[in-house]
Motif scaffolding. Structure first.
Motif, mmCIF file in Angstrom:
data_model
loop_
_atom_site.group_PDB
_atom_site.id
_atom_site.type_symbol
_atom_site.label_atom_id
_atom_site.label_comp_id
_atom_site.label_asym_id
_atom_site.label_seq_id
_atom_site.Cartn_x
_atom_site.Cartn_y
_atom_site.Cartn_z
ATOM 1 N N VAL A 21 40.914 90.308 19.784
ATOM 2 C CA VAL A 21 42.011 91.241 19.505
ATOM 3 C C VAL A 21 43.004 90.552 18.575
ATOM 4 O O VAL A 21 43.506 89.468 18.874
ATOM 5 C CB VAL A 21 42.722 91.679 20.806
ATOM 6 C CG1 VAL A 21 43.873 92.643 20.495
ATOM 7 C CG2 VAL A 21 41.741 92.334 21.784
ATOM 8 N N ILE A 29 43.696 87.708 21.476
ATOM 9 C CA ILE A 29 42.589 87.385 22.376
ATOM 10 C C ILE A 29 41.395 86.967 21.525
ATOM 11 O O ILE A 29 41.092 87.615 20.517
ATOM 12 C CB ILE A 29 42.203 88.611 23.240
ATOM 13 C CG1 ILE A 29 43.308 88.926 24.258
ATOM 14 C CG2 ILE A 29 40.879 88.385 23.969
ATOM 15 C CD1 ILE A 29 43.064 90.196 25.066
ATOM 16 N N PHE A 89 45.119 96.644 27.043
ATOM 17 C CA PHE A 89 43.966 95.881 26.540
ATOM 18 C C PHE A 89 43.936 94.510 27.219
ATOM 19 O O PHE A 89 44.927 94.070 27.780
ATOM 20 C CB PHE A 89 43.953 95.776 25.003
ATOM 21 C CG PHE A 89 45.071 94.980 24.390
ATOM 22 C CD1 PHE A 89 46.266 95.593 24.070
ATOM 23 C CD2 PHE A 89 44.910 93.627 24.109
ATOM 24 C CE1 PHE A 89 47.305 94.862 23.487
ATOM 25 C CE2 PHE A 89 45.930 92.885 23.521
ATOM 26 C CZ PHE A 89 47.131 93.508 23.210
HETATM 27 P P1 CMP Z 1 38.907 91.637 27.448
HETATM 28 O O1 CMP Z 1 37.431 91.508 27.453
HETATM 29 O O2 CMP Z 1 39.656 91.003 28.562
HETATM 30 O O3 CMP Z 1 39.465 91.089 26.055
HETATM 31 C C1 CMP Z 1 39.115 91.813 24.893
HETATM 32 C C2 CMP Z 1 39.561 93.250 25.063
HETATM 33 O O4 CMP Z 1 39.204 94.129 24.025
HETATM 34 C C3 CMP Z 1 38.870 93.869 26.283
HETATM 35 O O5 CMP Z 1 39.281 93.196 27.439
HETATM 36 C C4 CMP Z 1 39.235 95.317 26.095
HETATM 37 O O6 CMP Z 1 40.577 95.573 26.468
HETATM 38 C C5 CMP Z 1 39.100 95.442 24.569
HETATM 39 N N1 CMP Z 1 37.780 95.971 24.216
HETATM 40 C C6 CMP Z 1 36.582 95.352 24.325
HETATM 41 N N2 CMP Z 1 35.584 96.151 23.911
HETATM 42 C C7 CMP Z 1 36.150 97.308 23.536
HETATM 43 C C8 CMP Z 1 35.646 98.541 23.011
HETATM 44 N N3 CMP Z 1 34.340 98.743 22.781
HETATM 45 N N4 CMP Z 1 36.530 99.511 22.755
HETATM 46 C C9 CMP Z 1 37.843 99.324 22.977
HETATM 47 N N5 CMP Z 1 38.372 98.190 23.467
HETATM 48 C C10 CMP Z 1 37.550 97.195 23.737
#
Ligand code: CMP
Length: 142
Positions: free
Chosen positions: A108, A58, A93
């Protein structure tokens, strides 16, 4: 309402995979507010795929609505230069973009410190429908 005419495709999977997905959904702060029947529907719609080694799963700022449940290996969540966390198997996630109807909030990538090939996350394209039909979740988000 067009949404009610969307056909969701069920993908058969092992009992082990079903349990992993269901548990991950129920442990996720956002998804756990869904009704039990919605959790089951999302689980049915998810299907196995692989993350290519070294690939970005991602990218922060991109559009995207795919939600993942990691089955093996680990992935890293970063925002800009900052590392936010490492995601382990059995965790959801990629749920924030669809839940908040925004672009991806973080990047990610495969965890470089993990020598095991990141393998078989599962994801659902039917999730958008479920989300839009979900009263309790909507209330929580607004
Ligand atoms: P999304 O924004 O769709 O894509 C990036 C992903 O990273 C997000 O969804 C979450 O699943 C994960 N994510 C984003 N911020 C955090 C955080 N502070 N801690 C853990 N996971 C996160």
């Amino acid at each position: 309402n067009q949404l009610t005419h969307v056909t969701l495709t069920n993908y058969s999977k092992s009992e082990e995979s079903r349990e992993l997905i269901q548990k991950a959904l129920l442990e996720n702060d956002f998804m756990k507010h869904l009704e039990a029947s919605q959790i089951l529907t999302i689980m049915d719609c998810m299907y196995p795929t692989t993350l290519a080694q070294g690939c970005c799963v991602i990218q922060e700022g991109d559009d995207g609505s795919t939600v993942y449940v990691l089955e093996e290996g680990s992935v890293e969540v970063t925002k800009g230069e900052q590392k936010l966390c490492t995601i382990e198997p059995g965790k959801v996630f990629g749920e924030l973009a669809i839940l908040y109807n925004c672009t991806r909030t973080a990047t990610v990538t495969e965890d470089v410190n993990c020598d095991k090939m990141t393998d078989r996350p599962v994801y659902s394209d039917g999730l958008r429908v479920i989300m839009q039909q979900s009263g309790p979740l909507k209330m929580q988000l607004y």
